[in-house]
Write a protein that holds these residues in place. Sequence first.
Motif, short mmCIF file in Angstrom:
data_model
loop_
_atom_site.label_atom_id
_atom_site.label_comp_id
_atom_site.label_asym_id
_atom_site.label_seq_id
_atom_site.Cartn_x
_atom_site.Cartn_y
_atom_site.Cartn_z
N ALA A 36 0.83 -1.21 0.00
CA ALA A 36 0.00 0.00 0.00
C ALA A 36 0.87 1.25 0.00
CB ALA A 36 -0.92 0.00 1.22
N LEU A 37 2.00 1.22 0.70
CA LEU A 37 2.90 2.37 0.71
C LEU A 37 3.54 2.56 -0.66
CD1 LEU A 37 4.72 2.06 4.16
CD2 LEU A 37 2.97 3.72 3.49
N VAL A 38 3.82 1.46 -1.35
CA VAL A 38 4.36 1.57 -2.71
C VAL A 38 3.36 2.27 -3.61
CG1 VAL A 38 5.11 0.26 -4.73
CG2 VAL A 38 5.83 -0.47 -2.45
N GLU A 39 2.11 1.84 -3.55
CA GLU A 39 1.06 2.49 -4.35
C GLU A 39 0.93 3.96 -3.98
OE1 GLU A 39 -2.50 -0.29 -5.62
OE2 GLU A 39 -2.12 -0.44 -3.46
N LEU A 40 0.91 4.25 -2.69
CA LEU A 40 0.76 5.62 -2.23
C LEU A 40 1.88 6.50 -2.75
CD1 LEU A 40 -0.71 7.72 -0.49
CD2 LEU A 40 0.65 6.92 1.47
N ALA A 41 3.10 5.97 -2.74
CA ALA A 41 4.24 6.75 -3.24
C ALA A 41 4.03 7.16 -4.69
CB ALA A 41 5.53 5.93 -3.11
N GLY A 42 3.43 6.28 -5.48
CA GLY A 42 3.13 6.63 -6.86
C GLY A 42 2.01 7.63 -6.97
N HIS A 43 0.97 7.44 -6.18
CA HIS A 43 -0.20 8.31 -6.27
C HIS A 43 0.10 9.74 -5.83
CE1 HIS A 43 -2.72 5.11 -7.52
NE2 HIS A 43 -2.79 4.49 -6.35
N VAL A 44 1.04 9.92 -4.89
CA VAL A 44 1.34 11.28 -4.44
C VAL A 44 2.40 11.96 -5.31
CG1 VAL A 44 0.72 10.74 -2.05
CG2 VAL A 44 3.12 10.57 -2.77
N GLY A 45 2.99 11.20 -6.25
CA GLY A 45 3.84 11.85 -7.23
C GLY A 45 5.33 11.61 -7.16
N PHE A 46 5.79 10.64 -6.38
CA PHE A 46 7.22 10.33 -6.39
C PHE A 46 7.63 9.80 -7.76
CE2 PHE A 46 6.94 10.28 -1.70
CZ PHE A 46 8.09 11.00 -1.41
N ASP A 47 8.88 10.06 -8.14
CA ASP A 47 9.39 9.62 -9.44
C ASP A 47 9.81 8.16 -9.45
OD1 ASP A 47 9.26 12.24 -10.72
OD2 ASP A 47 10.92 12.78 -9.38
N LEU A 48 10.17 7.63 -8.29
CA LEU A 48 10.56 6.23 -8.19
C LEU A 48 10.41 5.74 -6.77
CD1 LEU A 48 14.38 5.60 -8.01
CD2 LEU A 48 13.44 7.91 -7.91
N VAL A 49 10.34 4.44 -6.64
CA VAL A 49 10.35 3.76 -5.34
C VAL A 49 11.55 2.83 -5.32
CG1 VAL A 49 9.19 1.99 -3.94
CG2 VAL A 49 7.86 3.86 -4.93
N VAL A 50 12.30 2.87 -4.24
CA VAL A 50 13.40 1.93 -4.03
C VAL A 50 12.92 0.87 -3.05
CG1 VAL A 50 15.74 1.58 -3.13
CG2 VAL A 50 15.20 3.61 -4.49
N LEU A 51 12.89 -0.38 -3.49
CA LEU A 51 12.56 -1.49 -2.61
C LEU A 51 13.87 -2.04 -2.05
CD1 LEU A 51 9.74 -3.38 -4.55
CD2 LEU A 51 9.51 -1.90 -2.54
N ASP A 52 14.00 -2.00 -0.75
CA ASP A 52 15.25 -2.37 -0.09
C ASP A 52 15.21 -3.84 0.30
OD1 ASP A 52 17.57 -2.58 1.30
OD2 ASP A 52 17.02 -1.20 2.90
#
Length: 282
Positions: A36-52
């Motif tokens: 859900a946080l991954v989706e939220l990061a996209g919806h609020v406008g981040f350019d990328l997500v780093v999965l650690d």
Amino acid sequence: MTGSGILPGPHLDRLAARLRSGAAVTGVVLKMPGAALVELAGHVGFDLVVLDTEHGPAGGELLENHVRAADSAGVPVVVRVSSNRPEQILHALDAGAAGVIVPHVDTADQAAAAVRAAHYPPHGSRGFALSTRAGRHGAARTDRHIRDAERTLVIAQIEDVAAIPHVAEIAATPRLDAVWVGPGDLSLSVGRPGDLDHPDVTAAIDRIVTDAQGARNAKLCVIVRDEREARSWRSRGAAIVLYNAIDVIRTSLTSLASGTDAEAGPPPARRPLDKTREQEHR
């Protein structure tokens, strides 16, 4: 009807094109599980997500499902793998990641090895299989898939004293897209664990930044604690600024909890209920 392209889609193009053109991008580092946080990061406008997956779970199905969550919100994923091993890099890219971050890169040879593992021949030695998620489970066209894989990003993390004399050579590695300054491990390597503001640590970071900025292709990537640090690093030429999600959440929750405790005062006295109302509330 024919399949085309690699998953997840055109947002991969945007990330690679923006970064390689010198544009600034902003991302967030997340640990799994947290779809859900991954989706939220996209919806609020981040350019990328780093999965650690270096300091978090790295299961195959778990990783794929988090990349799916990112796809649903139109945000590309870059996976920080746990080591510079070809099978780990392959695993992340087969899951549909836009690229990888490789930790503890100390030499140009190690950087070149990471690049080779992330790219298909003739630029590398990545294993080929269209049956993967990146190959649309067999529905992708071979030529399109290989051509689209040219967008794969490779980022080397500099976080050891041993790497400092070699930063310029590392940053000059062909097809290396960025150098990430890793302050936590670097502080440990310098002998000042966790003291990111110590002069020994800041001097090491400054040298890494100076040497990395001379590269033509590799951009500067940093992790920040707040907007003030982000602005400071932007002024120093950082192309990729990453926020640590757990730091952001902890800071926000701490602020909320402190404010609530300070303002709430003692709890209101409980009014006694008559017997009829007491039964209704049981």
